[in-house]
Structures are given as structure tokens and as C-alpha cells.
Design a protein around this motif. Structure first.
Motif, short mmCIF file in Angstrom:
data_model
loop_
_atom_site.label_atom_id
_atom_site.label_comp_id
_atom_site.label_asym_id
_atom_site.label_seq_id
_atom_site.Cartn_x
_atom_site.Cartn_y
_atom_site.Cartn_z
N GLU A 171 -5.64 -17.73 35.39
CA GLU A 171 -5.76 -17.82 36.98
C GLU A 171 -6.34 -16.47 37.36
O GLU A 171 -7.19 -16.48 38.45
CB GLU A 171 -4.71 -18.21 37.53
CG GLU A 171 -4.45 -19.82 37.08
CD GLU A 171 -2.97 -20.24 38.07
OE1 GLU A 171 -2.35 -19.44 38.44
OE2 GLU A 171 -3.12 -21.55 37.95
N LYS A 172 -5.64 -15.46 36.87
CA LYS A 172 -6.24 -14.20 37.35
C LYS A 172 -7.88 -13.98 36.87
O LYS A 172 -8.46 -13.39 37.63
CB LYS A 172 -5.43 -12.99 36.54
CG LYS A 172 -4.11 -12.71 37.04
CD LYS A 172 -3.12 -12.03 36.50
CE LYS A 172 -1.73 -11.67 37.11
NZ LYS A 172 -1.01 -10.64 36.39
N LYS A 258 -6.64 -14.59 66.92
CA LYS A 258 -5.90 -14.03 67.66
C LYS A 258 -4.89 -12.81 67.27
O LYS A 258 -4.91 -11.58 67.85
CB LYS A 258 -5.21 -14.87 68.78
CG LYS A 258 -4.55 -14.26 70.10
CD LYS A 258 -3.94 -15.09 70.94
CE LYS A 258 -3.53 -14.25 72.27
NZ LYS A 258 -2.71 -15.29 73.12
N ILE A 259 -4.07 -13.27 66.12
CA ILE A 259 -2.96 -12.60 65.78
C ILE A 259 -3.45 -11.59 64.57
O ILE A 259 -3.03 -10.79 64.06
CB ILE A 259 -1.82 -13.34 65.58
CG1 ILE A 259 -1.95 -14.25 64.34
CG2 ILE A 259 -1.34 -13.99 66.73
CD1 ILE A 259 -0.74 -14.89 63.72
N GLY A 260 -4.76 -12.18 63.94
CA GLY A 260 -5.33 -11.48 62.61
C GLY A 260 -4.43 -11.50 61.57
O GLY A 260 -4.50 -10.78 60.42
N LYS A 261 -3.59 -12.61 61.32
CA LYS A 261 -2.69 -12.79 60.41
C LYS A 261 -2.71 -14.26 59.49
O LYS A 261 -2.82 -15.25 60.35
CB LYS A 261 -1.12 -12.50 60.88
CG LYS A 261 -0.14 -12.87 59.64
CD LYS A 261 1.29 -12.57 59.97
CE LYS A 261 2.34 -12.67 58.98
NZ LYS A 261 3.68 -12.33 59.23
N SER A 262 -2.74 -14.51 58.35
CA SER A 262 -3.14 -15.38 57.54
C SER A 262 -2.03 -16.57 57.90
O SER A 262 -0.79 -15.97 57.77
CB SER A 262 -3.48 -15.42 56.19
OG SER A 262 -4.39 -14.44 55.99
N GLU A 263 -2.12 -17.75 57.73
CA GLU A 263 -1.32 -18.75 57.68
C GLU A 263 -1.45 -20.16 56.45
O GLU A 263 -2.72 -20.26 56.31
CB GLU A 263 -1.15 -19.45 59.10
CG GLU A 263 -0.61 -18.64 60.05
CD GLU A 263 0.07 -19.33 61.35
OE1 GLU A 263 0.31 -20.61 61.04
OE2 GLU A 263 -0.42 -18.98 62.46
N ILE A 285 -5.19 -24.13 55.06
CA ILE A 285 -5.08 -22.63 54.84
C ILE A 285 -6.08 -21.76 55.66
O ILE A 285 -7.13 -22.26 55.53
CB ILE A 285 -5.28 -22.19 53.24
CG1 ILE A 285 -4.92 -20.70 52.80
CG2 ILE A 285 -6.65 -22.85 52.81
CD1 ILE A 285 -5.04 -20.72 51.44
N THR A 286 -5.72 -20.84 56.26
CA THR A 286 -6.32 -20.20 57.54
C THR A 286 -6.34 -18.51 57.41
O THR A 286 -5.24 -18.17 57.26
CB THR A 286 -6.19 -20.54 58.72
OG1 THR A 286 -6.05 -21.93 58.89
CG2 THR A 286 -7.20 -19.96 59.84
N ASP A 312 -0.35 -17.92 46.03
CA ASP A 312 -1.42 -17.47 45.20
C ASP A 312 -2.71 -17.67 45.59
O ASP A 312 -3.66 -16.70 45.56
CB ASP A 312 -1.18 -17.92 43.77
CG ASP A 312 0.17 -17.48 43.12
OD1 ASP A 312 0.45 -16.16 43.52
OD2 ASP A 312 0.42 -18.13 41.89
N GLN A 313 -2.88 -18.82 46.23
CA GLN A 313 -4.42 -19.18 46.69
C GLN A 313 -4.70 -18.43 48.19
O GLN A 313 -5.69 -18.00 48.02
CB GLN A 313 -4.47 -20.82 46.85
CG GLN A 313 -4.23 -21.51 45.60
CD GLN A 313 -3.92 -23.12 45.94
OE1 GLN A 313 -3.56 -23.44 46.95
NE2 GLN A 313 -4.80 -23.98 45.15
N LEU A 314 -3.45 -18.27 48.68
CA LEU A 314 -3.69 -17.47 49.88
C LEU A 314 -4.04 -16.07 49.66
O LEU A 314 -5.13 -15.69 50.31
CB LEU A 314 -2.53 -17.56 50.76
CG LEU A 314 -2.23 -16.62 52.16
CD1 LEU A 314 -3.40 -17.39 53.09
CD2 LEU A 314 -0.91 -16.56 52.61
N GLU A 315 -3.41 -15.52 48.73
CA GLU A 315 -3.67 -14.05 48.20
C GLU A 315 -5.15 -14.12 47.81
O GLU A 315 -5.92 -12.98 48.14
CB GLU A 315 -2.98 -13.62 47.39
CG GLU A 315 -2.93 -12.21 46.86
CD GLU A 315 -2.19 -11.67 45.68
OE1 GLU A 315 -2.20 -10.52 45.17
OE2 GLU A 315 -1.13 -12.60 45.38
#
Length: 570
Positions: A171-172, A258-263, A285-286, A312-315
Motif C-alpha cells: 500500500e505504501k 472554512k476551517i482548513g481541516k480534513s474530515e 472524505i473531504t 490511511d486513505q485520508l493521509e
């Protein structure tokens, strides 16, 4: 019953007995074959067990300490033996007797079958890499090294192999390949929609989802606009069906912007912020795209299943966002620059049209104004000549003043027309300025008390001869006109400055007050009243110098003189 009927029945009975006997023989033969097959199977199984026992005895010390999964299967794929690590890895116990075929990931099936055939033919294979599906339906990457197990006749009857879990490193590598692929695909691209389309398609394929949208933030309108899509919203020409524009702060996408942070949203049906687009999807995933601490865009992907996305997908998507941020910002700047360039082009076209209309208007006005002036001049002359004896001295002087005023007005109109013509370079050619200026000095009226000197040979430049002559003619004429010294001196010099020539025209005349330095280059601005001065000369000079990408300025001191400097591009 007659004899014929008896014979028929005897023959029928005889045939029936023969058929039954034949059937019994066939049945006996098939039973024997089945018995023999059963005995052979028992023998083979016993032999297999003996071989396995022998192999196990030989390899017992090896596999007791092995850290990877190990299993033995027959040629039909049925698992005969596996160690504890294999049971934990696959999720099956030996009691469940899994079949290796059922563990193969669908897309890798053909590759697995060809590799198994290679194992049978060559007796071993190494480095076989593929995906398997565990009992819990998790997809794992494995690396397998296997060999066949032979009977006493050296015929393959089973296979054994070591299975190493390479899911994490695979995966890496997939992520690394993905990032490299995205970097290469957007390298050199300047069109922002093309870049965004590459990003959305590659992320969607990595996440194995049929929905991925790229949003671009507009700081002026404080909105987010969909600029690229992968999935049902993507049309054949790569445009977006039902393009959505969101205010910053609205929806999951607007909140992340607005907040600049993933979710990661595991169940959108429980999130009041979720905005339904083309169809409902339960996982989202945003990730913000940030450049220099400023959100410039959003990567948003959805999936129909709940709890689909993981950390892991988010990263990975965050790493991609960091990678593409600079390229997107550059493309955004290019797009904004092109907008400005297009606007400037549009304004330039309008200005060109306006200039042409102004030139045409100047011609019309000059013609319309000069005609009545000439008529007035003619009438004035006729009245004066016809009544010469009737007018006294003062009246005749009035007529002289009238003629002078009319002449000045006509000169002013001519100068305005000249000013309107300076906008373009009509006839570009190599002009010998040294010859031009020396010839010009001969034509100008220079009083005996004034000397004009050229300090060094003047260069040749590419330009419109008439316009270049206007520059020197106006500056030299002014130096002559406004020189009150008994020994007037005017010098003309030049200095080579790389891509430009810097010219100087210096006089020892009346000088100009510093407060008028800017004023003198404006149209209709004349510091001294003179019958032959319209106040347009220096404005024409400045306009021509600007046309040739040059500059003009001056130094001056009252009663000591003035130096005009101007540059012309080589």
C-alpha cells in the motif's frame, strides 16, 4: 396356444436373459473399476500422508520457527495443513477446510491460475504477488514462494508454500506510485481544469470510488466552485453535469474550506451538513488544498457504503493535496493573468478603435475649422484692401492683429492634427540621426549669436524618420527660441546605455523653473507667450519618445540654461 406363438415367447425370453446377463457383466465391471479407483485413491491418499509426514518431519524444525503463514494443499486447491499464523491471517481454521481458489481476489484470478500451472510444470515458483480475500472480506497483498510435493514416482501430488503479508509495504508503494504518477501527469500543465481533472480521476481510482470532485475557492465571491469531477457528474467532454457552487461554510465541503481541516464522514445520513448532489452516498472524505496557509481548493470523494474511508486513505489524499497545491496555485495565477490579459486585449482593441475614430475626428475637425478661418482671413484681406484709404492707423493695426490671430489658430489646428498622428509607427527604417540632425540644423533659423554643436557622431536607429525629426526639431527650436544670451550655445550629445541611447540637448538660455517641469510636457502648456508657440511641441516630443519605449526628462536653472534628456531603444 400354437407352436408359432410359443417360439416367439421363447425367443423373447432368451433375449431378455441375455440382456440381463450383459447388464450384470457391465455392472460387475463398473463396480470393479470403482473399487479399484477407491483403492487407488486410498493408496494415493496414504502415499500423500506418508509424503506429508516425511516432509513435515524434514521441515518441522524449519516451520516451527517461521514468522509467515505456511500451508499445504492438494492439486485441487483444498488446504490439507496450515500453521497458526496462516489460520490467523486467513481467518479460517483447519476444521473449516478452506479452498485456496476461494481466497483469490477476483481481478487476480487469471494470474493466479497461470502461476499455479507454472508451479506444476516447473515444480516451484517464487515472488508470486497477488491479492487474497480473508474470511472477514478484507483484501490483503501477499508474496508467495511455493514448491510441489512429489510422490515416490516423482509425480506432483500436492504443493506447499510460505505466504508473507506485504499489505502495508504494498500500500505504501501504491501510494508512492500514485503520488509520482500524479506529479508526472500535472507537470508542465497550466490549464487549471486539466490539472484538476487528472487529480480527481487518479484519486477516485486509488480510493476505488466512482465519485471525486475538485472544488476551487473564489475569494472574491467567497464561494467554492466544482471545476473537475470523476464519476456520474463527468460528461464526455470532461465538463461537469449540474455544476454546483457552494458558499464557504455551507455543507461538509464548505465547512472544511472554512476551517482548513480534513474530515471523514462515516454515515452522511446522520450529518445535517450533507448536501445531496446527484445521488446519496453514505461515506465522504473531504480534504482542503492549502497553499501558504490559505485554502485554495477542496478534494471531496464519496462512496455508497457506510464506514468506507479510513485514516490511511485520508493521509494519502492529504499528501496529494500538499503535492498539487503549488501547481494549482500557479495555474490559478495563470488563469487570473489570462483574464487580465484578455481584458487588456479587449480594452486595447477598444482603444485602437477609439484612436482611429479620434484621428478621423481630428482630420474632420481640422478641415472644418480651417475652412472658415481661411474664409475669415480672405474676407479680412478683401475688406482691408478695398477700404485701405478709409481706415486710420489703429484700424489697420487691428487688421494686422486679426490676420496674426487667424494664422496662429490655423497653426494650432495643424499642431493638433500632428499630435493625433503620433500614435503609430508608420514607416520603420534605419535612420542616420547624425545626418538627420546636421541637415535639420541647416534648415532651421538659427541667429548668428547662437552656435549649435554636435559633441560626437550620432548613431543610427530603427524608426520613423519624420517622428524622429520632430523630436530634435522641437527641442532644438525651443533651445534657440528661448535663448537670451549674447553668445548662445546649444550642444547635442549621446551616450550608449546597453539597449538604449541617451541623448542630451543643452542650452544656456533663460531656464525653466522646477515647478513647471511636469507641466511643460502637457498639451497646450506654454510657459512663454509667443506668436509661433502653440504649447503642443513638447507634448508631441514626449508622445514620440514614449512610442519608442523611451523616457524624457530635464534639468534646468533659471537664467543659466536647460538640458533635455531622452532615450531611444536601439
Amino acid at each position: 396356444m400354437d407352436n408359432n406363438k410359443v417360439d416367439i415367447l421363447d425367443r423373447a425370453l432368451k433375449r431378455q436373459k441375455e440382456a440381463r446377463k450383459t447388464a450384470e457383466q457391465i455392472l460387475e465391471q463398473r463396480s470393479l473399476e470403482l473399487f479399484n479407483t477407491s483403492e487407488e485413491l486410498k493408496r494415493v491418499n496414504k502415499q500423500l500422508e506418508e509424503v506429508l509426514d516425511e516432509k513435515n518431519t524434514q521441515l518441522k524444525g524449519v516451520f516451527e520457527n517461521i514468522n509467515d503463514a505456511y500451508l499445504v494443499m492438494n492439486l485441487n486447491g483444498e488446504v490439507l495443513k496450515m500453521n497458526d499464523i496462516a489460520e490467523r491471517f486467513f481467518g479460517y481454521s483447519m476444521d473449516e477446510s478452506p479452498n485456496v481458489v476461494d481466497l483469490i481476489y477476483k481481478e487476480d484470478y487469471l494470474y493466479a491460475m497461470s502461476s499455479f500451472q507454472e508451479l506444476i510444470e516447473k515444480g516451484k515458483f517464487s515472488g508470486f504477488t497477488a491479492r487474497i480475500i480473508t474470511k472477514e472480506k478484507k483484501i490483503k497483498w501477499v508474496n508467495i514462494n511455493a514448491i510441489t510435493i512429489l510422490d515416490k514416482n516423482n509425480q506432483p501430488i500436492a504443493a506447499q508454500g510460505v505466504i508473507r503479508d506485504i499489505t502495508e509495504e504494498r500500500e505504501k508503494q501504491i501510494v508512492l506510485d500514485l503520488i509520482n504518477n500524479i506529479a508526472q501527469s500535472i507537470l508542465g500543465k497550466e490549464e487549471i481544469n486539466e490539472i484538476a481533472s487528472e487529480i480527481s480521476s487518479k484519486i477516485a481510482k486509488y480510493l476505488n470510488t466512482n465519485d471525486c470532485i475538485i472544488y476551487l475557492l473564489d475569494n472574491d465571491s467567497k464561494t467554492l466552485e466544482q471545476i473537475a469531477a470523476y464519476g456520474q457528474k463527468q460528461q464526455k467532454d470532461n465538463s461537469i453535469f449540474n455544476r454546483i457552487i457552494l458558499p464557504i461554510g455551507k455543507g461538509i465541503v464548505g465547512t472544511v474550506a472554512k476551517i482548513g481541516k480534513s474530515e471523514i464522514i462515516h454515515d452522511t445520513s446522520k450529518d445535517d451538513r450533507y448536501i445531496l448532489d446527484d445521488k446519496i452516498r453514505y461515506s465522504e472524505i473531504t480534504v482542503p488544498i492549502i497553499n501558504n496557509g490559505e485554502v485554495i481548493g477542496i478534494i471531496d470523494a464519496e462512496h455508497e457504503q457506510k464506514n468506507y474511508f479510513n485514516e490511511d486513505q485520508l493521509e494519502t489524499v492529504e499528501n496529494i493535496a500538499n503535492l498539487v497545491a503549488l501547481q494549482l496555485k500557479s495555474a490559478l495565477n495563470i488563469r487570473e493573468r489570462k483574464k487580465v490579459e484578455d481584458k487588456n486585449k479587449e480594452l486595447l482593441e477598444k482603444l485602437t478603435i477609439s484612436n482611429e475614430e479620434l484621428k478621423e475626428y481630428a482630420h474632420i475637425v481640422s478641415h472644418d475649422l480651417k475652412s472658415p478661418l481661411r474664409s475669415i482671413a480672405a474676407l479680412s484681406t478683401w475688406i482691408k484692401m478695398d477700404n485701405l484709404d478709409c481706415f486710420d492707423k489703429n484700424s489697420l493695426e487691428y487688421f494686422d492683429d486679426l490676420e496674426m490671430t487667424l494664422e496662429k489658430m490655423e497653426g494650432l489646428i495643424s499642431d493638433v492634427l500632428k499630435f493625433s498622428k503620433v500614435e503609430s509607427k508608420d514607416q520603420e527604417e534605419e535612420v542616420d540621426l547624425d545626418f538627420l540632425v546636421r541637415d535639420l540644423i541647416k534648415m532651421l533659423y538659427v541667429p548668428d549669436n547662437i552656435t549649435v554643436k554636435i559633441l560626437s557622431k550620432l548613431p543610427s536607429v530603427i524608426g520613423d524618420k519624420t517622428k524622429l525629426q520632430q523630436i530634435f526639431q522641437n527641442l532644438i527650436s525651443n533651445a534657440v527660441k528661448f535663448n537670451n544670451k549674447e553668445n548662445g550655445i546649444i550642444t547635442i550629445g549621446v551616450e550608449d546605455q546597453n539597449s538604449f541611447y541617451k541623448f542630451t540637448i543643452t542650452d544656456n538660455g533663460i531656464g525653466i523653473d522646477k515647478k513647471h517641469f511636469d507641466k511643460i510636457f502637457k498639451i497646450f502648456q506654454s510657459l512663454k507667450e509667443a506668436k509661433d508657440s502653440s504649447g503642443i511641441g513638447l507634448s508631441i516630443v514626449k508622445k514620440i519618445v514614449n512610442l519608442y519605449q523611451g523616457e524624457i526628462w530635464l534639468d534646468s536653472e533659471i537664467n543659466k540654461g536647460t538640458t533635455f534628456y531622452f532615450t531611444l531603444k536601439k
